[in-house]
Design a protein around this motif. Structure first.
Motif, PDB file in Angstrom:
ATOM      1  N   VAL A  49       0.827  -1.208   0.000  1.00  0.00           N
ATOM      2  CA  VAL A  49       0.000   0.000   0.000  1.00  0.00           C
ATOM      3  C   VAL A  49       0.862   1.258   0.000  1.00  0.00           C
ATOM      4  O   VAL A  49       0.508   2.275  -0.607  1.00  0.00           O
ATOM      5  N   GLN A  50       2.003   1.206   0.694  1.00  0.00           N
ATOM      6  CA  GLN A  50       2.883   2.377   0.786  1.00  0.00           C
ATOM      7  C   GLN A  50       4.335   1.917   0.868  1.00  0.00           C
ATOM      8  O   GLN A  50       4.623   0.857   1.436  1.00  0.00           O
ATOM      9  N   LYS A  51       5.218   2.707   0.308  1.00  0.00           N
ATOM     10  CA  LYS A  51       6.649   2.399   0.315  1.00  0.00           C
ATOM     11  C   LYS A  51       7.406   3.489   1.051  1.00  0.00           C
ATOM     12  O   LYS A  51       7.259   4.670   0.741  1.00  0.00           O
ATOM     13  N   LYS A  52       8.194   3.090   2.042  1.00  0.00           N
ATOM     14  CA  LYS A  52       9.029   4.040   2.790  1.00  0.00           C
ATOM     15  C   LYS A  52      10.450   3.990   2.228  1.00  0.00           C
ATOM     16  O   LYS A  52      11.014   2.907   2.051  1.00  0.00           O
ATOM     17  N   GLU A  53      11.011   5.179   1.960  1.00  0.00           N
ATOM     18  CA  GLU A  53      12.328   5.271   1.338  1.00  0.00           C
ATOM     19  C   GLU A  53      13.301   5.988   2.261  1.00  0.00           C
ATOM     20  O   GLU A  53      12.914   6.853   3.052  1.00  0.00           O
TER      21      GLU A  53
ATOM     22  N   ASP B 147     -15.091  -3.485   2.755  1.00  0.00           N
ATOM     23  CA  ASP B 147     -16.010  -2.591   2.061  1.00  0.00           C
ATOM     24  C   ASP B 147     -15.662  -1.140   2.371  1.00  0.00           C
ATOM     25  O   ASP B 147     -15.262  -0.802   3.489  1.00  0.00           O
ATOM     26  N   ALA B 148     -15.840  -0.276   1.393  1.00  0.00           N
ATOM     27  CA  ALA B 148     -15.469   1.131   1.538  1.00  0.00           C
ATOM     28  C   ALA B 148     -16.230   1.824   2.657  1.00  0.00           C
ATOM     29  O   ALA B 148     -15.708   2.726   3.315  1.00  0.00           O
ATOM     30  N   LYS B 149     -17.470   1.409   2.916  1.00  0.00           N
ATOM     31  CA  LYS B 149     -18.287   2.077   3.935  1.00  0.00           C
ATOM     32  C   LYS B 149     -17.781   1.819   5.357  1.00  0.00           C
ATOM     33  O   LYS B 149     -18.222   2.493   6.299  1.00  0.00           O
TER      34      LYS B 149
ATOM     35  N   LYS C 166      -9.561   6.017   3.399  1.00  0.00           N
ATOM     36  CA  LYS C 166      -9.890   5.885   1.981  1.00  0.00           C
ATOM     37  C   LYS C 166      -8.880   6.629   1.122  1.00  0.00           C
ATOM     38  O   LYS C 166      -8.422   6.134   0.093  1.00  0.00           O
ATOM     39  N   GLY C 167      -8.529   7.840   1.556  1.00  0.00           N
ATOM     40  CA  GLY C 167      -7.554   8.629   0.805  1.00  0.00           C
ATOM     41  C   GLY C 167      -6.194   7.968   0.758  1.00  0.00           C
ATOM     42  O   GLY C 167      -5.472   8.069  -0.238  1.00  0.00           O
TER      43      GLY C 167
ATOM     44  N   GLY D  34      -3.730   3.814  -5.276  1.00  0.00           N
ATOM     45  CA  GLY D  34      -4.506   3.141  -6.308  1.00  0.00           C
ATOM     46  C   GLY D  34      -4.679   1.659  -6.057  1.00  0.00           C
ATOM     47  O   GLY D  34      -4.716   0.866  -7.001  1.00  0.00           O
ATOM     48  N   VAL D  35      -4.793   1.280  -4.782  1.00  0.00           N
ATOM     49  CA  VAL D  35      -4.946  -0.130  -4.425  1.00  0.00           C
ATOM     50  C   VAL D  35      -6.311  -0.343  -3.770  1.00  0.00           C
ATOM     51  O   VAL D  35      -6.973   0.598  -3.346  1.00  0.00           O
ATOM     52  N   ALA D  36      -6.716  -1.608  -3.685  1.00  0.00           N
ATOM     53  CA  ALA D  36      -8.006  -1.951  -3.088  1.00  0.00           C
ATOM     54  C   ALA D  36      -7.976  -1.689  -1.583  1.00  0.00           C
ATOM     55  O   ALA D  36      -6.915  -1.747  -0.945  1.00  0.00           O
ATOM     56  N   TYR D  37      -9.158  -1.417  -1.013  1.00  0.00           N
ATOM     57  CA  TYR D  37      -9.268  -1.163   0.414  1.00  0.00           C
ATOM     58  C   TYR D  37      -8.977  -2.447   1.196  1.00  0.00           C
ATOM     59  O   TYR D  37      -9.476  -3.521   0.864  1.00  0.00           O
ATOM     60  N   LYS D  38      -8.180  -2.317   2.258  1.00  0.00           N
ATOM     61  CA  LYS D  38      -7.782  -3.471   3.059  1.00  0.00           C
ATOM     62  C   LYS D  38      -8.168  -3.269   4.529  1.00  0.00           C
ATOM     63  O   LYS D  38      -8.227  -2.145   5.026  1.00  0.00           O
TER      64      LYS D  38
END
Length: 211
Positions: free
Chosen positions: A36-40, A57-59, A66-67, A73-77
């Motif tokens: 979901v995110q990459k730390k550099e 589910d998004a709700k 959500k942001g 640009g990945v699915a909600y987890k």
């Protein structure tokens, strides 16, 4: 190489080895986990990846979460965890970690949240002994001596008393990976792991590399 993945405890069963031995194993649904995110190092000061597991589910998410997912640009987890992997610099947002990063014969540490037992007495919580159960004893499942009398006039720190039992992070170290089913994303680990069926757990390389 440092490896890690998020999984879900399916339950326990038993398995026959090639030499005929019957061993208990825990079945774990490991991944697929999405980066979901990459730390550099240049931006964050260290190298790591944040991975998500189990679609949700998004709700059930608030706007900040959500942001966070929409940015990559990945699915909600449902579950997010960060791992400092050796190959984190080579990974990108959207990449997947699957059960095939482990293989039979690997040794792993499995972490999870232990089962909750509510408010428990000292016998269940700490394994203390009970008193005589015969008639007239007057002492059966008490906590035992509470300490000295007038001095220091208080219960000393560390006294094993009744209280909340369970629901805390537990790590079982140096477990053997018996089998990996890459098609179903299943990892079979010898022995028991923390938590109830359906509980979220984390699998990592064991820190006991010398054994």
């Amino acid at each position: 190489m440092q490896k890690a993945i998020i999984g879900k405890k399916i339950g326990m069963t038993q398995l026959f080895l090639e030499d005929g031995r019957l061993i208990p194993v825990t079945v774990i649904e490991a991944g697929p986990c999405t980066v979901v995110q990459k730390k550099e190092v240049e931006k964050d000061g260290y190298s790591a990846v944040q991975v998500g597991f189990c679609d949700v589910d998004a709700k059930k998410l608030n706007k900040p979460m959500k942001g966070h997912f929409d940015k990559g640009g990945v699915a909600y987890k449902k579950v997010l965890k960060e791992f400092k992997l050796d190959n984190a610099a080579e990974m990108n947002v959207g990449d997947e970690l699957k059960a095939d990063i482990f293989a039979a014969g690997d040794r792993v540490d499995v972490s999870g949240i232990s089962k909750g037992h509510g408010f428990s007495g000292t016998i269940k919580r700490w394994g203390t002994h009970r008193g005589p159960m015969s008639h007239g004893s007057g002492y059966h499942r008490g906590v035992g001596s509470m300490g000295a009398c007038s001095y220091p006039g208080r219960v000393m720190k560390g006294k094993k008393l009744p209280g909340h039992f369970g629901v805390e992070k537990v790590t079982v170290q140096n477990l053997d990976v018996v089998k990996v089913d890459t098609d179903k994303n299943l990892i079979l680990v010898k022995g028991a792991v923390p938590g109830p069926k359906g509980g979220i757990i984390t699998i990592k390389n064991t820190v006991k590399s010398g054994k």
